[in-house]
Design an enzyme around this catalytic site. Structure first.
Site, short mmCIF file in Angstrom:
data_model
loop_
_atom_site.label_atom_id
_atom_site.label_comp_id
_atom_site.label_asym_id
_atom_site.label_seq_id
_atom_site.Cartn_x
_atom_site.Cartn_y
_atom_site.Cartn_z
N GLU A 151 -4.48 1.36 -11.26
CA GLU A 151 -5.85 1.08 -10.79
C GLU A 151 -6.23 1.87 -9.56
OE1 GLU A 151 -9.09 0.38 -11.14
OE2 GLU A 151 -8.45 -1.41 -12.21
N GLY A 209 -9.56 11.22 10.59
CA GLY A 209 -8.51 10.98 9.59
C GLY A 209 -9.01 10.85 8.16
N LYS A 227 -9.73 12.68 -10.77
CA LYS A 227 -10.19 11.30 -11.00
C LYS A 227 -11.12 11.23 -12.22
CE LYS A 227 -9.69 10.01 -6.17
NZ LYS A 227 -10.34 10.07 -4.84
#
Ligand SMILES: NC(=O)c1ccc[n+]([C@@H]2O[C@H](COP(=O)([O-])OP(=O)(O)OC[C@H]3O[C@@H](n4cnc5c(N)ncnc54)[C@H](OP(=O)(O)O)[C@@H]3O)[C@@H](O)[C@H]2O)c1
Length: 347
Positions: A151, A209, A227
């Site tokens: 997931e 970051g 993805k």
């Protein structure tokens, strides 16, 4: 039910998972009848710890927080590499959280293959094995009657694959569109909001970051392509590889482009798309596009991400994840573990 767990990778996500497991220990037992212990942790420079009697997770977190290694928590002979660790580790569930390799998905694909091959469940945050070997690994998991869940590979902890798998039975998904990469969306947002040039916006993303020291994978669209292909393969039955999405990144987008689009009622977004054509073939693409402001994709700002499903049943379904991070990724891993404990891999 009791599960012995192994963590492959103990970086941002691995440590967040350790924290979450500790935080949810009582709830998992009270609400799901699930107890767990971690029997192995494998990293690279941080070393390896294997202890079939159970590793003190708080001690492991303290050791690496102080810049140390896991060596002091290891029992037994030294292990040559991660392959030897997987072979020796008696865990029922392996979490794959090592570095994603966008070229060929290795060595993580070998890690997953080895763990499934010995009859263990695998939960992966690592996109590589799914983008490059999903069919093979799923077939192996089915043969062994174990779970292979991932997931967290798309939109962190948001239940994107879960919605497709569990929430849209007997549906045909015709098209999936989305904004899947936080770094590029943050860069585009800063170019719009603060009129930063591309390079300055990348630096701003690195300072907080959001972007890696080498942001190539994100800004050139490869993370988005991986993805998109995962969604196309898993939810639309395609068999694509990241290069099939022929990703175009955002390097050539200028502040003027961003503001010209806005003046005409549109926003530039790195749009990811997988669509089934008239001939039944699924095609994937990743490219910056002008998106009208009334399109849900235009509403996603900063590091947030969005997926929009078009199906023959619900017509359109849109999910937005706000403010993702390694902790929300860890939650996706926890959900996969719970689904394994509930036997969802057998349905
Ligand atoms: N960060 C997120 O929010 C996010 C979201 C979705 C998916 N993911 C995926 O989750 C995974 C972990 O991300 P992260 O942010 O935690 O990365 P990270 O902080 O760089 O951690 C990677 C970990 O993997 C270890 N490692 C690398 N190669 C290894 C090998 N061959 N065998 C054993 N351990 C190995 C590293 O060891 P050392 O520490 O010793 O170097 C490190 O502990 C990646 O695949 C990433 O794409 C991350």
């Amino acid at each position: 039910m009791h599960l012995d767990l192994a963590l492959l990778g103990f970086g941002n996500v691995g440590q967040e998972l350790a924290e979450l497991l500790l935080r949810k220990r009582i709830e998992l037992e009270a609400d799901f009848g699930l107890t767990w212990r971690v029997v192995g942790i494998s990293a690279r420079s941080k070393g390896t710890a294997l202890d079939p009697a159970g590793i003190d997770l708080e001690a492991a977190l303290s050791a690496v927080a102080g810049g140390g290694t896991l060596a002091g928590l290891h029992q037994g002979p030294p292990l040559a590499d991660t392959g030897a660790f997987i072979a020796a580790c008696p865990a029922a569930v392996f979490f794959e959280m090592t570095t994603t390799n966008p070229q060929d998905g290795q060595p993580a694909t070998d890690h997953v293959r080895a763990a499934l091959g010995k009859g263990a469940h695998v939960v992966s945050a690592n996109k590589g094995p799914v983008a490059f070997a999903h069919r093979e690994l799923l077939a192996l998991a089915r043969l062994k009657r174990v779970g292979f869940f991932f997931e967290s590979t798309v939109m962190d902890g948001a239940p994107v694959l879960g919605v497709g798998r569990e929430g849209l039975p007997a549906s045909h998904i015709r098209r999936i569109r989305g904004v899947f990469n936080s770094t590029t969306n943050y860069i585009l947002t800063r170019m719009e909001r603060d009129r930063l040039g591309f390079e300055d916006a990348v630096r701003a993303a690195q300072e907080i970051g959001v972007a890696e020291a080498d942001p190539t994978l994100d800004v050139d669209g490869w993370d988005s392509a991986i993805k998109t292909v995962i969604l196309a393969n898993v939810l639309m039955g395609a068999d694509l590889r990241p290069k099939d999405a022929a990703p175009v990144g955002i390097r050539d987008v200028t502040v003027d482009d961003v503001h010209a689009a806005l003046a005409e009622g549109a926003r530039i977004r790195l749009v990811c798309e997988a669509a089934r054509g008239e001939d039944g073939t699924v095609r994937a693409s990743v490219a910056p596009q002008r998106v009208p402001l009334e399109d849900p994709l235009a509403s996603v700002m900063g590091t947030s991400s969005l997926v929009d499903f078009e199906a023959d049943t619900l017509r359109r379904l849109t999910l937005i994840e706000h403010d993702p991070g390694p902790d929300t990724t860890a939650y996706g891993l926890l959900v996969d573990m719970l689904n394994i404990a509930r036997g969802r891999h057998l349905v």
